[in-house]
Design an enzyme around this catalytic site. Structure first.
Site, PDB file in Angstrom:
ATOM      1  N   ASP A 218      27.970  -7.838  82.571  1.00 24.76           N
ATOM      2  CA  ASP A 218      28.654  -6.352  84.032  1.00 24.76           C
ATOM      3  C   ASP A 218      28.941  -5.351  83.162  1.00 24.76           C
ATOM      4  O   ASP A 218      28.716  -5.601  81.543  1.00 24.76           O
ATOM      5  CB  ASP A 218      29.811  -6.745  84.350  1.00 24.76           C
ATOM      6  CG  ASP A 218      30.508  -5.326  85.757  1.00 24.76           C
ATOM      7  OD1 ASP A 218      29.831  -4.823  86.670  1.00 24.76           O
ATOM      8  OD2 ASP A 218      31.726  -5.270  84.979  1.00 24.76           O
TER       9      ASP A 218
ATOM     10  N   ASP B 224      34.367  -8.292  86.144  1.00 25.13           N
ATOM     11  CA  ASP B 224      35.485  -7.887  86.690  1.00 25.13           C
ATOM     12  C   ASP B 224      35.958  -7.785  88.080  1.00 25.13           C
ATOM     13  O   ASP B 224      37.344  -7.334  88.563  1.00 25.13           O
ATOM     14  CB  ASP B 224      35.967  -6.988  85.345  1.00 25.13           C
ATOM     15  CG  ASP B 224      35.383  -5.381  86.170  1.00 25.13           C
ATOM     16  OD1 ASP B 224      36.326  -4.205  86.217  1.00 25.13           O
ATOM     17  OD2 ASP B 224      34.582  -5.510  86.226  1.00 25.13           O
TER      18      ASP B 224
END
Length: 250
Positions: free
Chosen positions: A10, A199
């Site tokens: 990510d 996250d």
């Protein structure tokens, strides 16, 4: 510990620090992984244009997953697969946004980003555009929950977020995990050979399905709960730590 072949990262809140930069240490360990024959790929909610400068900065020629899995790239500029979102839903999502005044919203099409300040040209229709993703941002929890409840009732879209203040919508079944499964076929590897790090809620599916699912130290609690391991935060070179500790150990 598996024999990992692919590291899917990510970007915001993971690879990038809070200044939206790639630290020298993260860059160094990404290159060490690449030198060791490991594929390192972005797996981001960002559209292609938002991810590209960072791929260029790292000189990556590896696959990329953008718009939460709606686009899969063999390498920068070479599209492998794209899943479009029905203009019917974009229209409904836009109308829902307008009913909640003050809510920021945006939509990714294949040609650009539209938002509260710049929506599609009135001379065009929703069908004239190829849509990938829609998002809402509001710090008002009550409003965000109302929007979430309404969209949940439709039971027609993939609902995630990339921060606790936003909601992100993709076509049903399209996630970073569905894109990773496709990448594995492309690369001739198994999901068990993938390390996925993130996250936010748009990372959960990938974190659950990967051989090693890693939550950042700054991740939302639900992401930490879904992960195999929790690493350092995005401001503490967490990505470098993942590569060091689990991918190139020793």
């Amino acid at each position: 510990m598996g024999n990992y072949k692919l590291v899917a990262l990510d970007m915001d809140g993971t690879l990038l620090n809070d200044q939206s930069e790639i630290s020298e240490e993260n860059a160094e360990w990404i290159h060490r992984a690449l030198d060791a024959g490991i594929t390192v790929s972005f797996s981001t909610g960002r559209g292609f244009r938002g991810a590209l400068p960072f791929a260029e900065q790292l000189k990556l020629e590896t696959p990329m997953i953008t718009a939460n899995g709606s686009e899969i790239w063999q390498k920068p500029h070479v599209l492998h697969k794209r899943t479009l979102m029905s203009p019917v839903y974009i229209k409904q999502l836009h109308e829902l946004a307008l009913r909640h005044a003050g809510t920021w919203f945006w939509a990714y099409s294949t040609t650009g980003i539209y938002n509260l300040e710049k929506w599609i040209d009135p001379s065009t229709t929703y069908e004239d555009h190829h849509w990938l993703k829609f998002g809402y941002y509001t710090e008002d929890n009550v409003v965000r929950n109302r929007i979430l409840e309404e969209i949940t009732e439709w039971d027609a879209l993939e609902i995630t977020n990339s921060s606790t203040e936003n909601l992100e919508l993709n076509p049903k079944g399209i996630t970073k995990a569905s894109a990773l499964r496709e990448l594995c076929v492309m690369l001739g590897i198994e999901m068990s050979q993938v390390v996925a790090a993130g996250d936010s809620l748009n990372d959960i599916a990938a974190i659950r399905e990967a051989g090693l699912g890693v939550a950042m130290g700054n991740a939302q609690q639900a992401v930490k709960d879904a992960a195999d391991v929790v690493t350092l935060t995005n401001n503490e070179n967490g990505v470098a730590e993942i590569i060091k500790q689990y991918v190139l150990k020793g």
